[in-house]
Design an enzyme around this catalytic site. Structure first.
Site, short mmCIF file in Angstrom:
data_model
loop_
_atom_site.label_atom_id
_atom_site.label_comp_id
_atom_site.label_asym_id
_atom_site.label_seq_id
_atom_site.Cartn_x
_atom_site.Cartn_y
_atom_site.Cartn_z
N GLY A 1 2.13 9.95 9.63
CA GLY A 1 3.43 10.54 9.29
C GLY A 1 4.45 9.47 9.01
N GLU B 1 -5.46 -3.65 6.45
CA GLU B 1 -6.15 -2.76 5.53
C GLU B 1 -5.76 -3.08 4.08
OE1 GLU B 1 -8.74 0.75 5.20
OE2 GLU B 1 -8.31 -0.76 6.71
N GLU C 1 7.40 -2.02 -8.72
CA GLU C 1 8.75 -2.59 -8.78
C GLU C 1 9.01 -3.49 -7.57
OE1 GLU C 1 8.47 0.82 -11.41
OE2 GLU C 1 7.96 0.54 -9.30
#
Length: 391
Positions: free
Chosen positions: A129, A248, A375
């Protein structure tokens, strides 16, 4: 530069390949599978548990957490072997690669026992979350609040794009615990069981959601969470976020050249790419493989080049997107249904490498958004590589 691995690493790869040859579940055992934690079938749980028990789930972990204390280079070839075979090692990738990893790095011994091990053994599933409306790439702008009330936090707010939340047993949730602190300083992390009163999950489809609904809105309304579910120190959630995502990301970004090479294998000689586009994709793959090899060697020495990884992420994600855009354009209307592979679909294959050219092109935007948009990567490169001023 030596673009090969030593005998110890190759022995490690061979041992893993032999394990896969012997233990991969038969295709007849499963229906079409998904990349999220949603609807994880029993055979997939058994497959993940088998890898855990043999130390192949996350080989960099110690044995008690599904690994074998593998080096970074060994972890890399483990990832490459999975990629080349186009198979999953887990159908709860966020739970295994981010949530459990965060608990192992920042959690208490009780949290590791109660939550991390069951996630790694596929006994429960977990979701992440993070993103909110108005706080996507800029996580530090999140507004979900958690107020300490005795021995519980009371959580109110909303998350969105929460993959697999509708079937997850627990959410690793980033919340604001000090609204007066600078935005990077007042964030904390809570483990919130999804069965807790006040948690509402609403799955929704995406443009490529023809097979599975994965995204969710998650609402928290006066959700009471035990203070014992705080992961890491209070108000130190930004450090948890960087730690849980960093490793990761590093392995995935290092492998962009190999992953683009996988895409190239699907481009039939007669199409859908013309010769110039095909040559460009091949050259991009070689360049990325060389950059990735240099970055891997650097990381294996304990050196971290954040700007260099941003170059890899930027070039890799955009090269794949360009190749897929050209493939879709060349395929024309057939690109809406044209299968990416001529080989039959198997239940362990990665969906990101399958489907129509349109589906694969649409999925490519995840690569240029997730983990820091293109960006943001350009800003990092401008400031840290080129030495340009912040404004």
């Amino acid at each position: 530069m030596q673009l090969s691995f030593d005998a110890e690493v190759e022995d490690f790869r061979a041992e893993f390949a032999a394990f896969l040859d012997e233990h991969l579940p038969p295709a007849a055992e499963a229906d079409r599978a998904s990349q999220s934690s949603s609807d994880v079938p029993e055979w997939a749980r058994r497959w993940q548990r088998l890898q855990f028990d043999h130390g192949w789930l996350l080989p960099g972990n110690p044995p008690e957490y599904g690994g074998r204390d593998a080096t970074l280079v060994q972890q890399y070839v483990h990832l490459l072997e999975l990629s080349r075979r186009r198979i999953y090692h887990s159908f709860n990738p966020q739970g295994v690669g981010i949530v459990a990893a965060s608990l192992l790095s920042f959690g208490t011994e009780e949290q590791k026992r109660r939550w991390a091990v069951p996630i790694l053994r596929a006994e429960i599933t977990a979701s992440l979350g993070m993103s909110e409306p108005g706080a996507g790439s800029d996580l530090a702008s999140l507004r979900t609040r958690a107020v300490l009330d005795g021995d519980h936090f009371v959580v109110n707010g909303q998350k969105v794009w929460t993959s697999g939340a509708h079937d997850a047993d627990v959410l690793l949730t980033f919340v604001r615990t000090d609204p007066d602190a600078p935005k990077h300083k007042g964030i904390s992390v809570l483990l919130i069981p999804t069965a807790t009163p006040g948690v509402t999950r609403r799955p929704f489809a995406s443009i490529i959601g023809s097979h599975d609904v994965d995204f969710n809105e998650v609402f928290f309304e006066d959700v009471r969470v035990p203070a014992a579910n705080l992961v890491g120190p209070l108000n130190e959630g930004w450090r948890v976020a960087n730690g849980s995502l960093g490793h990761e990301r590093t392995l995935l970004w290092l492998s962009f050249g190999e992953r683009l090479d996988e895409f190239i294998r699907d481009f039939e000689p007669a199409g859908p790419l013309d010769e110039d586009a095909y040559a460009t994709a091949v050259l991009d793959a070689y360049a990325l493989r060389l950059l990735g090899s240099a970055a891997l060697a650097q990381a294996a020495r304990g050196e971290q080049d954040v700007a260099g990884l941003s170059v890899l992420k930027l070039l890799g994600s955009e090269a794949a997107q360009r190749a897929l855009e050209r493939a879709l354009s060349s395929a024309g209307p057939d690109g809406l249904a044209h299968p990416a592979l001529t080989a039959p679909y198997t239940h362990l294959q990665s969906e990101t490498m399958l489907g129509s050219w349109f589906e694969r092109y649409a999925r490519s935007f995840a690569g240029t958004i997730a983990g820091g948009t293109s960006e943001i990567q350009r800003t990092i490169v401008a400031e840290r590589v080129l030495g340009l001023p912040r404004r």
